[in-house]
Design an enzyme around this catalytic site. Structure first.
Site, PDB file in Angstrom:
ATOM      1  N   ASP A  25      -6.108  -8.056  40.235  1.00  0.00           N
ATOM      2  CA  ASP A  25      -4.943  -8.541  39.493  1.00  0.00           C
ATOM      3  C   ASP A  25      -5.104  -8.146  38.020  1.00  0.00           C
ATOM      4  O   ASP A  25      -5.755  -7.148  37.705  1.00  0.00           O
ATOM      5  CB  ASP A  25      -4.748 -10.046  39.706  1.00  0.00           C
ATOM      6  CG  ASP A  25      -3.280 -10.446  39.585  1.00  0.00           C
ATOM      7  OD1 ASP A  25      -2.800 -10.643  38.451  1.00  0.00           O
ATOM      8  OD2 ASP A  25      -2.595 -10.552  40.615  1.00  0.00           O
ATOM      9  N   ASP A  26      -4.500  -8.888  37.121  1.00  0.00           N
ATOM     10  CA  ASP A  26      -4.449  -8.525  35.701  1.00  0.00           C
ATOM     11  C   ASP A  26      -5.858  -8.469  35.081  1.00  0.00           C
ATOM     12  O   ASP A  26      -6.826  -8.983  35.639  1.00  0.00           O
ATOM     13  CB  ASP A  26      -3.579  -9.553  34.961  1.00  0.00           C
ATOM     14  CG  ASP A  26      -3.009  -9.019  33.654  1.00  0.00           C
ATOM     15  OD1 ASP A  26      -3.414  -7.933  33.200  1.00  0.00           O
ATOM     16  OD2 ASP A  26      -2.140  -9.713  33.085  1.00  0.00           O
ATOM     17  N   ASP A  49       4.439 -18.793  40.015  1.00  0.00           N
ATOM     18  CA  ASP A  49       3.034 -18.618  40.393  1.00  0.00           C
ATOM     19  C   ASP A  49       2.497 -19.910  40.998  1.00  0.00           C
ATOM     20  O   ASP A  49       2.779 -21.000  40.500  1.00  0.00           O
ATOM     21  CB  ASP A  49       2.171 -18.341  39.145  1.00  0.00           C
ATOM     22  CG  ASP A  49       2.319 -16.922  38.639  1.00  0.00           C
ATOM     23  OD1 ASP A  49       3.148 -16.165  39.176  1.00  0.00           O
ATOM     24  OD2 ASP A  49       1.596 -16.570  37.691  1.00  0.00           O
ATOM     25  N   ASP A 104       4.041  -6.472  38.113  1.00  0.00           N
ATOM     26  CA  ASP A 104       4.516  -7.686  37.453  1.00  0.00           C
ATOM     27  C   ASP A 104       5.644  -7.342  36.474  1.00  0.00           C
ATOM     28  O   ASP A 104       5.990  -6.173  36.302  1.00  0.00           O
ATOM     29  CB  ASP A 104       3.330  -8.347  36.730  1.00  0.00           C
ATOM     30  CG  ASP A 104       3.407  -9.870  36.773  1.00  0.00           C
ATOM     31  OD1 ASP A 104       4.528 -10.409  36.906  1.00  0.00           O
ATOM     32  OD2 ASP A 104       2.349 -10.523  36.655  1.00  0.00           O
ATOM     33  N   SER A 113       7.418  -8.088  41.529  1.00  0.00           N
ATOM     34  CA  SER A 113       7.621  -9.437  40.984  1.00  0.00           C
ATOM     35  C   SER A 113       9.031  -9.616  40.410  1.00  0.00           C
ATOM     36  O   SER A 113       9.345 -10.672  39.869  1.00  0.00           O
ATOM     37  CB  SER A 113       6.587  -9.723  39.887  1.00  0.00           C
ATOM     38  OG  SER A 113       5.280  -9.651  40.409  1.00  0.00           O
ATOM     39  N   ARG A 137       7.713 -11.221  45.007  1.00  0.00           N
ATOM     40  CA  ARG A 137       7.516 -12.602  44.560  1.00  0.00           C
ATOM     41  C   ARG A 137       8.863 -13.138  44.101  1.00  0.00           C
ATOM     42  O   ARG A 137       9.470 -12.592  43.195  1.00  0.00           O
ATOM     43  CB  ARG A 137       6.495 -12.614  43.420  1.00  0.00           C
ATOM     44  CG  ARG A 137       5.034 -12.438  43.894  1.00  0.00           C
ATOM     45  CD  ARG A 137       4.465 -13.737  44.460  1.00  0.00           C
ATOM     46  NE  ARG A 137       4.809 -14.822  43.558  1.00  0.00           N
ATOM     47  CZ  ARG A 137       4.206 -15.043  42.380  1.00  0.00           C
ATOM     48  NH1 ARG A 137       3.201 -14.290  42.004  1.00  0.00           N
ATOM     49  NH2 ARG A 137       4.601 -16.021  41.613  1.00  0.00           N
ATOM     50  N   LYS A 191       0.768  -4.126  42.942  1.00  0.00           N
ATOM     51  CA  LYS A 191       1.541  -5.316  42.565  1.00  0.00           C
ATOM     52  C   LYS A 191       2.071  -5.058  41.166  1.00  0.00           C
ATOM     53  O   LYS A 191       1.291  -4.893  40.223  1.00  0.00           O
ATOM     54  CB  LYS A 191       0.648  -6.564  42.579  1.00  0.00           C
ATOM     55  CG  LYS A 191       1.330  -7.819  42.025  1.00  0.00           C
ATOM     56  CD  LYS A 191       0.370  -9.012  42.019  1.00  0.00           C
ATOM     57  CE  LYS A 191       0.968 -10.212  41.292  1.00  0.00           C
ATOM     58  NZ  LYS A 191       0.037 -11.369  41.279  1.00  0.00           N
TER      59      LYS A 191
END
Length: 405
Positions: free
Chosen positions: A61-62, A201, A140, A172, A197, A138
């Site tokens: 992830d980030d 979150d 965002d 997202s 998404r 993914k």
């Protein structure tokens, strides 16, 4: 997205909820976002029985990137925390029969303040990810406008496709636009993304799980038709094995995510996970239901004044899954109903298996009353297979038993 990928909801492990943006590797080397964390999780997935059950994506992830792009403008990983680079990490993951997911952000910066992918960088970043051997992205949406998102999310879909590498695309976008039409065009999303998404979150709490469940099932008429093979609604990670859920609540999250045909992306420390949490996440029948090839998202079919709710998911071969969920906070509740009251066809009989206990009820007829005992904030989950349908035939020989197709 019809790219041949994510024909069932993706399964794997995702760093974010449990490990967040912890970049303090000097003082906290085992919990920080580094290549070691992802290598160790890949080892656990490969060696502890997860991979054989279908858990295969290792999701970065980030906060993986360096704070600046390189001289050619390419994204590069943080050299201290990922000294071997992402390609080497992808090779490590692939050698264990697993797949690697990376995180990007359509915007000036990622949510954690790392370099984002602005519209002029979309093709370059897609190419970089493909060259590294990444299997999923993914994307965002921090630090971008609605207009930029409307241009950038479809643009990235085209860019990933033109790399020639099969890359699952998780968007997202709807979560940044409130998750509902008319602002969100789910027909378009299904054409450009493999999963998306829709909502907030998840956090490490039961309140958070409930708010997600409430939103998804309140809006099920809008959301449910757009889920299916290659394009899934994503209610966010499984937090089973962390700190915020009780045993009953953990079983409830797993059951409700399975009814939703949700991706099963765990975010927990697989090096130290408890046997009870592991047992929930490794329930074979549960995973079989989640991964049903029809890919139909289930619905809430009953919401009782007694704070009991019933959810139904149709499965292949005329099977189905039922979840009886209690929002009560007093004591185990005896809930009596029949399959007829839940909309099952009359004259049918079912073989029922309790997904958690494994107990079997044979020959439950549609009209038979039955009672399930549901613990506070817990579930009872059933897998039902039709035994036969009794059909009155005019032909000689009277009623014959025909299998229910």
């Amino acid at each position: 997205l019809e790219n041949g990928l994510a024909r069932t909801p993706p399964m794997g492990w995702l760093a974010w909820e449990r490990f967040r943006c912890n970049v303090n590797c000097r003082e906290d080397p085992r919990q920080c976002i580094s290549e070691m964390l992802f290598m160790e999780m890949a080892d656990r997935i490969a060696e502890d029985g997860w991979r054989e059950l279908g858990y295969k994506y290792i999701n970065i992830d980030d906060c993986w990137a360096a704070k600046q792009r390189d001289a050619e403008g390419r994204l590069v990983p943080d050299p201290e925390r990922f000294p071997r680079g992402i390609k080497a990490l992808a090779d490590y993951v692939h050698a264990r029969g697993l797949k690697l997911d990376i995180y990007g952000d359509l915007g000036r910066l990622t949510c954690g303040g790392y370099p984002g992918t602005t519209l002029d960088r979309v093709e370059q970043d897609a190419q970089t990810f493909a060259e590294w051997g990444v299997d999923m992205l993914k994307l965002d949406g921090c630090y971008s406008s609605g207009k930029e998102q409307a241009q950038g999310y479809p643009q990235m879909a085209r860019a990933l496709n033109s790399t020639g590498r099969p890359i699952v695309y998780s968007c997202s976008w709807p979560a940044y636009q409130g998750g509902l039409p008319p602002k969100v065009n789910y027909t378009l999303l299904g054409e450009i993304c493999n999963l998306w998404r829709n909502y907030d979150d998840i956090q490490d709490s039961w309140d958070s799980v409930l708010s997600i469940v409430d939103w998804f099932f309140t809006n099920q008429d809008v959301l449910q038709p757009f889920a299916g093979p290659g394009h899934w609604n994503d209610p966010d990670m499984l937090i089973i094995g962390n700190f915020g859920l009780s045993y009953e609540q953990s079983r409830s999250q797993m059951a409700l995510w399975t009814i939703m045909a949700a991706p099963l992306l765990m975010s927990t420390d697989l090096r130290t996970i408890s046997p009870s949490a592991k047992k929930i996440l490794q329930n074979r029948l549960m995973i079989q239901i989640n991964q049903d090839p029809l890919g139909i998202q289930g619905r809430r079919i009953i919401k009782e004044g007694s704070h009991i709710e019933v959810f139904l998911r149709p499965l292949s071969q005329a099977a189905s899954a039922l979840v009886f969920f209690s929002r009560r906070t007093d004591m185990p509740f005896r809930y009596t109903t029949s399959l007829a009251k839940l909309g099952f066809p009359m004259g049918a009989a079912y073989e029922v298996q309790d997904v958690y206990s494994g107990k079997i009820i044979s020959g439950l007829k549609t009209g038979d009353n039955f009672t399930v005992i549901i613990n506070p904030s817990g579930v009872v989950m059933w897998y039902l297979c039709p035994k036969a349908l009794l059909i009155q035939q005019q032909a000689p020989g009277g009623p014959s038993r025909l299998p229910l197709l």
